[in-house]
Design an enzyme around this catalytic site. Structure first.
Site, PDB file in Angstrom:
ATOM      1  N   THR A  16       0.840  -1.190   0.000  1.00 28.72           N
ATOM      2  CA  THR A  16       0.000   0.000   0.000  1.00 28.72           C
ATOM      3  C   THR A  16       0.878   1.243   0.000  1.00 28.72           C
ATOM      4  OG1 THR A  16      -0.105  -0.177   2.398  1.00 28.72           O
ATOM      5  CG2 THR A  16      -1.959  -1.067   1.163  1.00 28.72           C
ATOM      6  N   CYS A  17       0.296   2.347  -0.427  1.00 27.87           N
ATOM      7  CA  CYS A  17       0.995   3.626  -0.492  1.00 27.87           C
ATOM      8  C   CYS A  17       1.449   4.038   0.911  1.00 27.87           C
ATOM      9  CB  CYS A  17       0.050   4.660  -1.061  1.00 27.87           C
ATOM     10  SG  CYS A  17       0.760   6.281  -1.225  1.00 27.87           S
TER      11      CYS A  17
END
Lengths: 78, 381
Positions: A16-17
């Site tokens: 995930t970012c």
């Protein structure tokens, strides 16, 4: 398909970012000037994160390849 | 035959899990059908959030230490030692020294984060941090006598423990210096590796205006490359150079080498299914807390919730039932926004955080939780 041969690859698929960008930065940190690093990411945010950072850091985003369910970013270290 | 569960790591995740299993598997433990061993390389359990308060002279290191033996249920075998090898094929752990090896039926890795300041030239010599006991006390000694100049807080790399803590530190430093009438003589600069002030965009959007309001300077896309103690400058990969008089840096983090050597994941983090917390590369191995590469923050609340999930799954497996408990990414954090105000966030894989308006009540809630944390470690809260 590009014929660029990367000097290293970071597979950040599933991360995930800001994971993919941080993984790329980590790999570039240890790379030599002129090395090309390939980042594999299925995170949409990478499509903006990676070009923005590459420009900021003076590295060159050579190309982005669209694969079936992820993108491959080729970044050359300045 | 006795089933043996071995937990490596006596931090929040490992300790909560050990006590959870002592409670959940009480009949099996009493009957000798199950044995649970908790392995730690230190006889003490350390509650790291205390370190944030040490540089401001508000807490002592001892406030964050308790004997593991006093926290862990008597039904758990506590073993103080350092693992030297994880063999997931033969399901066996080797130890440093002459300690005998230990076999397991189920292994849980809760080995946490380690700091690697040496990755950045000059950082060890001149960078301070509150991410270790020695770092927190050394920073306290510097900060208490710091009255003017440039205070730079640089977040070098992610993931790192407690993603909110760098924001908390600059908010607290700002408020603390104002209270002491020194703020006009100190410039505070916060740097972050990506294009916003926090990895989570919702928290970043919340924090940025507060930083502007408080006159905290921000440098984004700042990936520290080197520190020069002679000239007191920190330089980024992006070509930005900052002068500092006091440098507080969140050093690069990684897991432990044993995990990489065992083929369980890169950089010491275990590749896991982010819902079941089962290792991708080996059977009967779980990871939790910082050790599990799930993309959620490296935070005690995460380890706490994950321990409950792993406890339920292990109990189901040991009883021959399908393991159905899953982790939904739940994270819960208080965020100090000054010396007497704090915010609060709660989020999971599906629902983003929405920081609560800072209040004194939330600040006291955070301090109250810090005191009652020992009930969490004992498995009571």
């Amino acid at each position: 398909m590009t014929d660029i041969e990367p000097d290293g690859t970071v597979d950040a698929r599933g991360a995930t970012c800001p994971g993919p960008l941080m993984d790329l930065i980590g790999k570039i940190r240890g790379a030599e000037s002129g090395d090309v690093i390939r980042l594999l990411s299925d995170n949409e945010q990478s499509l903006t994160d990676v070009p923005e950072w590459a420009e900021e850091a003076g590295n060159e985003l050579l190309t982005v390849e669209e694969r079936d369910d992820y993108n491959a970013f080729y970044v050359e270290k300045a | 035959m006795t089933e043996h569960v071995v937990i490596v790591g006596g931090g929040t995740g490992g300790t909560v899990l050990a006590n959870d299993l002592a409670d959940r598997l009480e009949p099996e433990l009493d009957a000798g059908d199950v044995r649970v061993t908790l392995v730690n390389d230190d006889p003490d359990h350390v509650y790291k959030p205390v370190w944030l308060y040490v540089p401001f002279g508000q807490r002592e290191l001892d406030d964050g230490r308790r004997r593991l033996a006093d926290l862990v249920d008597d039904a758990i075998d506590l073993r103080i030692g350092r693992v030297s090898d994880i063999d997931t094929e033969s399901q066996r752990l080797q130890f440093h020294g002459s300690a005998p090896s230990v076999g397991y039926d189920y292994l849980v890795l809760a080995t946490g984060s380690t700091l690697e300041p040496d990755q950045i030239p000059g950082l060890t010599e001149d960078g301070h941090n509150y991410y270790s006991e020695s770092g927190a006390t050394e920073l306290r000694d510097e900060l208490l006598s710091f009255t003017e100049g440039d205070l730079v807080l640089s977040v070098i790399g992610t993931p790192h423990m407690c993603p909110a803590a760098p924001l908390e530190f600059v908010f607290m430093a700002d408020d603390w210096l104002r209270e002491r009438g020194l703020r006009e003589d100190v410039d505070i600069t916060y740097t972050y590796p990506i294009q916003r002030v926090h990895g989570n965009p919702h928290i970043a959007e919340w924090a940025r205006p507060i930083m502007e309001e408080r006159d905290i300077q921000v440098e984004t896309f700042f990936n520290a490359e080197s520190v020069d103690p002679e000239t007191e400058t920190i330089t980024s990969m992006e070509g930005t150079e900052l002068d500092y008089d006091l440098l507080v840096a969140i050093p690069p983090h990684r897991g432990i080498d044993l995990i990489e050597e065992a083929g369980l994941g890169d950089d010491g983090w275990v590749d896991v299914d982010k819902h079941t917390l089962e290792a991708e590369a080996a059977e009967n191995v779980y990871a939790l807390g910082d050790t599990a590469d799930t993309g959620v923050p490296n935070a005690g609340s995460v380890a706490h919730y994950q321990a409950g999930v792993v406890g339920q799954r292990l109990a189901s497996e040991i009883r021959g039932r399908p393991a159905t408990a899953t982790y939904d990414g739940k994270t819960l954090c208080f965020i100090e926004t000054g010396m007497d105000a704090a915010s609060f966030v709660e989020f999971d894989y599906e629902n983003p955080p929405s920081p609560a308006p800072p209040s004194e009540k939330l600040h006291w809630s955070k301090l109250a939780y810090n005191e009652s944390y020992w009930l969490t470690a004992r498995g009571l809260l």
